[in-house]
Scaffold this motif. Structure first.
Motif, PDB file in Angstrom:
ATOM      1  N   VAL A 379       0.866  -1.182   0.000  1.00  0.00           N
ATOM      2  CA  VAL A 379       0.000   0.000   0.000  1.00  0.00           C
ATOM      3  C   VAL A 379       0.903   1.232   0.000  1.00  0.00           C
ATOM      4  O   VAL A 379       1.671   1.446   0.942  1.00  0.00           O
ATOM      5  N   GLU A 380       0.795   2.054  -1.044  1.00  0.00           N
ATOM      6  CA  GLU A 380       1.713   3.176  -1.217  1.00  0.00           C
ATOM      7  C   GLU A 380       0.948   4.492  -1.305  1.00  0.00           C
ATOM      8  O   GLU A 380       0.046   4.652  -2.130  1.00  0.00           O
ATOM      9  N   GLY A 381       1.292   5.422  -0.424  1.00  0.00           N
ATOM     10  CA  GLY A 381       0.622   6.712  -0.364  1.00  0.00           C
ATOM     11  C   GLY A 381       1.339   7.779  -1.177  1.00  0.00           C
ATOM     12  O   GLY A 381       2.576   7.810  -1.223  1.00  0.00           O
ATOM     13  N   HIS A 382       0.554   8.677  -1.811  1.00  0.00           N
ATOM     14  CA  HIS A 382       1.098   9.768  -2.623  1.00  0.00           C
ATOM     15  C   HIS A 382       0.303  11.041  -2.350  1.00  0.00           C
ATOM     16  O   HIS A 382      -0.903  10.981  -2.086  1.00  0.00           O
ATOM     17  N   ALA A 400      -0.859   5.619   4.095  1.00  0.00           N
ATOM     18  CA  ALA A 400      -0.688   4.250   3.591  1.00  0.00           C
ATOM     19  C   ALA A 400      -0.806   3.234   4.725  1.00  0.00           C
ATOM     20  O   ALA A 400      -1.436   2.167   4.568  1.00  0.00           O
ATOM     21  N   LYS A 401      -0.222   3.570   5.871  1.00  0.00           N
ATOM     22  CA  LYS A 401      -0.299   2.664   7.025  1.00  0.00           C
ATOM     23  C   LYS A 401      -1.730   2.531   7.531  1.00  0.00           C
ATOM     24  O   LYS A 401      -2.166   1.440   7.937  1.00  0.00           O
ATOM     25  N   THR A 402      -2.494   3.625   7.497  1.00  0.00           N
ATOM     26  CA  THR A 402      -3.895   3.581   7.925  1.00  0.00           C
ATOM     27  C   THR A 402      -4.699   2.613   7.056  1.00  0.00           C
ATOM     28  O   THR A 402      -5.489   1.812   7.563  1.00  0.00           O
ATOM     29  N   VAL A 403      -4.501   2.680   5.742  1.00  0.00           N
ATOM     30  CA  VAL A 403      -5.220   1.792   4.824  1.00  0.00           C
ATOM     31  C   VAL A 403      -4.798   0.345   5.048  1.00  0.00           C
ATOM     32  O   VAL A 403      -5.630  -0.575   5.082  1.00  0.00           O
ATOM     33  N   MET A 404      -3.492   0.120   5.217  1.00  0.00           N
ATOM     34  CA  MET A 404      -3.002  -1.238   5.480  1.00  0.00           C
ATOM     35  C   MET A 404      -3.638  -1.801   6.756  1.00  0.00           C
ATOM     36  O   MET A 404      -4.122  -2.946   6.772  1.00  0.00           O
ATOM     37  N   ASN A 405      -3.648  -1.015   7.808  1.00  0.00           N
ATOM     38  CA  ASN A 405      -4.211  -1.487   9.083  1.00  0.00           C
ATOM     39  C   ASN A 405      -5.709  -1.782   8.960  1.00  0.00           C
ATOM     40  O   ASN A 405      -6.210  -2.713   9.592  1.00  0.00           O
ATOM     41  N   GLN A 406      -6.411  -0.988   8.171  1.00  0.00           N
ATOM     42  CA  GLN A 406      -7.838  -1.235   7.978  1.00  0.00           C
ATOM     43  C   GLN A 406      -8.071  -2.587   7.318  1.00  0.00           C
ATOM     44  O   GLN A 406      -8.965  -3.334   7.715  1.00  0.00           O
ATOM     45  N   SER A 415       1.098 -10.940   6.512  1.00  0.00           N
ATOM     46  CA  SER A 415       2.171 -11.332   5.596  1.00  0.00           C
ATOM     47  C   SER A 415       1.873 -10.957   4.149  1.00  0.00           C
ATOM     48  O   SER A 415       2.772 -10.953   3.310  1.00  0.00           O
ATOM     49  N   ARG A 416       0.610 -10.620   3.860  1.00  0.00           N
ATOM     50  CA  ARG A 416       0.218 -10.341   2.478  1.00  0.00           C
ATOM     51  C   ARG A 416       0.183  -8.850   2.161  1.00  0.00           C
ATOM     52  O   ARG A 416      -0.159  -8.468   1.043  1.00  0.00           O
ATOM     53  N   ILE A 417       0.531  -8.011   3.122  1.00  0.00           N
ATOM     54  CA  ILE A 417       0.359  -6.578   2.908  1.00  0.00           C
ATOM     55  C   ILE A 417       1.406  -5.783   3.694  1.00  0.00           C
ATOM     56  O   ILE A 417       1.811  -6.174   4.788  1.00  0.00           O
ATOM     57  N   LYS A 418       1.876  -4.705   3.092  1.00  0.00           N
ATOM     58  CA  LYS A 418       2.825  -3.797   3.738  1.00  0.00           C
ATOM     59  C   LYS A 418       2.534  -2.381   3.253  1.00  0.00           C
ATOM     60  O   LYS A 418       1.664  -2.183   2.389  1.00  0.00           O
ATOM     61  N   SER A 419       3.221  -1.391   3.794  1.00  0.00           N
ATOM     62  CA  SER A 419       2.919   0.000   3.414  1.00  0.00           C
ATOM     63  C   SER A 419       4.186   0.835   3.321  1.00  0.00           C
ATOM     64  O   SER A 419       5.195   0.544   3.983  1.00  0.00           O
ATOM     65  N   GLN A 420       4.106   1.883   2.503  1.00  0.00           N
ATOM     66  CA  GLN A 420       5.163   2.891   2.419  1.00  0.00           C
ATOM     67  C   GLN A 420       4.609   4.153   1.769  1.00  0.00           C
ATOM     68  O   GLN A 420       3.555   4.120   1.128  1.00  0.00           O
ATOM     69  N   GLY A 421       5.296   5.256   1.951  1.00  0.00           N
ATOM     70  CA  GLY A 421       4.844   6.523   1.396  1.00  0.00           C
ATOM     71  C   GLY A 421       5.905   7.169   0.525  1.00  0.00           C
ATOM     72  O   GLY A 421       7.110   6.988   0.755  1.00  0.00           O
ATOM     73  N   PHE A 422       5.465   7.936  -0.489  1.00  0.00           N
ATOM     74  CA  PHE A 422       6.383   8.596  -1.415  1.00  0.00           C
ATOM     75  C   PHE A 422       6.156  10.103  -1.495  1.00  0.00           C
ATOM     76  O   PHE A 422       6.770  10.782  -2.324  1.00  0.00           O
TER      77      PHE A 422
END
Length: 448
Positions: A379-382, A400-406, A415-422
């Protein structure tokens, strides 16, 4: 001599009579005694028979009562066992919550006592309830933005909104709670998007329209959303938006638990409209209210009107208006491009707090991951370029972390999901227009 003989005869008779009387008396006594004995014997036998009968009756009654007592005792025992079990379960729960320790011996004794008291019972099979899968918020915004206006913070207070054209009435920019909004200030005020191709049909076969509209507390006037540009196009049809209801033609529905155009709190309502090859749906906040399977008219544009009467002091505000063209299904995008670009996940300004309308796209991503267990997403935030780089970078990471946690809360394995921001470092469009900035503010789901 004669007298002597007479006296002798009397004496003999007396002796004889006395003997005879004694014999009769003995016989009478003997007979009386026998009769008395017989009578006593009969009465004793009767008493014995009656006593035996009563004893047998008592025995039978005692047996019945004993069975009943045993049954009652059994029922009471069962109830007591259940109560004991409930109390024990509660005690166990209290121990877990309070952190109390129990020795292994106590635990073993408790388990032994439970196994002795609670023997397995076969419960009758209960009818199974049907598994219902139904989601009344299935709104997915289009991914290609045709028109967008918040309005911008650069708009001057008191001026006509620059991205709109006026068909009738009076409309100006106002600042409400720190945000610029479009205000309707006169009866029959109608605004339309200011587009070069306004006279043409600029709504594609698949499109979405979104906006936030404000209702004063208590009784509030209505809004009208027409699916045509009333200044440049022919009339098509319009939605009537009440504080708690939506109506178009013969279709009308209320938000669950509410009705009418009177609400003691009022406030902002998020309105979403989706048109897909003749299917027309309308949503209020997080719930679908209108679902027309075959809409026979052809939507061509957009007009927004805030209902006002003469000398009416009730304010009408609109903000966050967006028209977008629909795109390829999420699964096809993931397979073709290796990622899904989503513009419909929205946050509060400058924050990582999800808005209710964001759940449509998130639900769609969740369903896709459940149906396709081989898909794993980053999950990548922009963001757009407004604000400084460091703030945008941090904000994109948090969103991005908020969406991943949801998604994890909903059941997707970590294990199927991670997050980062750009941040603003990877724009899809120029940051010089409202539509371009809206295109850059996005969440991407990238396969890994």
């Amino acid at each position: 001599m004669r007298q002597k003989l007479l006296l002798l005869a009397v004496l003999l008779f007396a002796v004889f009579f006395s003997a005879f009387s004694q014999i009769n008396l003995e016989r009478v006594v003997k007979n009386s005694k026998k009769k008395a004995e017989d009578k006593i014997e009969n009465r004793i036998e009767n008493k014995i028979d009656k006593g035996v009968d009563n004893a047998l009756d008592d025995i039978e009654g005692s047996v019945k009562n004993d069975k009943s007592d045993k049954s009652d005792k059994s029922d009471k025992s069962d109830k007591k066992d259940k109560a004991d079990k409930k109390d024990k379960n509660k005690d166990n729960e209290d121990d877990m919550v309070g952190g109390n320790d129990k020795t292994e011996t106590q635990s073993s004794d408790a388990n032994t006592e439970k196994s002795e008291k609670n023997k397995p019972t076969v419960e009758p099979e209960k009818p199974k309830s049907p598994t219902v899968v139904w989601n009344k918020f299935d709104f997915i915004p289009g991914d290609k933005i045709i028109f967008e206006d918040a309005p911008s913070a650069s708009e001057e207070n008191g001026e006509f909104p620059s991205k709109w054209d006026l068909n009738s009435g009076v409309s100006e920019i106002m600042n409400v709670d720190g945000e610029n909004v479009i205000a309707f200030l006169a009866p029959n005020t109608e605004i339309v998007p200011f587009l070069k191709n306004a006279k043409q049909d600029y709504l594609p076969e698949i499109f979405t329209i979104e906006m936030d509209i404000y209702f004063v507390p208590g009784y509030s006037n209505r809004y009208y959303i027409s699916l045509n540009d009333k200044k440049n196009q022919k009339d098509v049809d319009y939605f009537t938006i009440y504080v708690n209801e939506i109506e178009i033609g013969d279709y009308k529905a209320a938000y669950p638990g509410k009705a009418g155009n009177n609400d003691k709190l009022g406030g902002w309502r998020h309105i979403s409209i989706a048109f897909t090859n003749g299917k027309l749906k309308a949503y209020m906040d997080d719930t679908r209210l209108i679902n027309v399977p075959h809409y026979e008219k052809n939507p061509t544009g957009l007009t927004i009107e805030g209902e006002l009467y003469s000398n009416d002091t009730k304010v009408k505000y609109v903000k966050n208006v967006r028209i977008a063209e629909g795109g390829v299904k999420y699964y096809d995008r993931a397979m073709q491009d290796g990622k899904i670009v989503v513009n419909g996940i929205r946050f509060d300004i400058g924050k990582a707090t999800l808005k209710p309308e964001s759940m449509g796209p998130i639900n769609e991503i969740y369903d896709l991951m459940v149906k396709q267990p081989e898909l794993n997403f980053s999950v990548e935030g922009h963001t757009d370029s407004d604000g400084d780089d460091a703030t945008n970078q941090k904000l994109s990471e948090e969103r991005a972390k908020t969406v991943m946690n949801q998604l994890i809360i909903m059941g997707i394995d970590k294990s199927r999901i991670k997050s980062q921001g750009f941040g603003e470092s990877k724009p899809l469009n120029e940051n010089t227009s409202t539509e371009g900035k809206a295109q850059n503010r996005r969440v991407e789901f990238v396969k890994f």
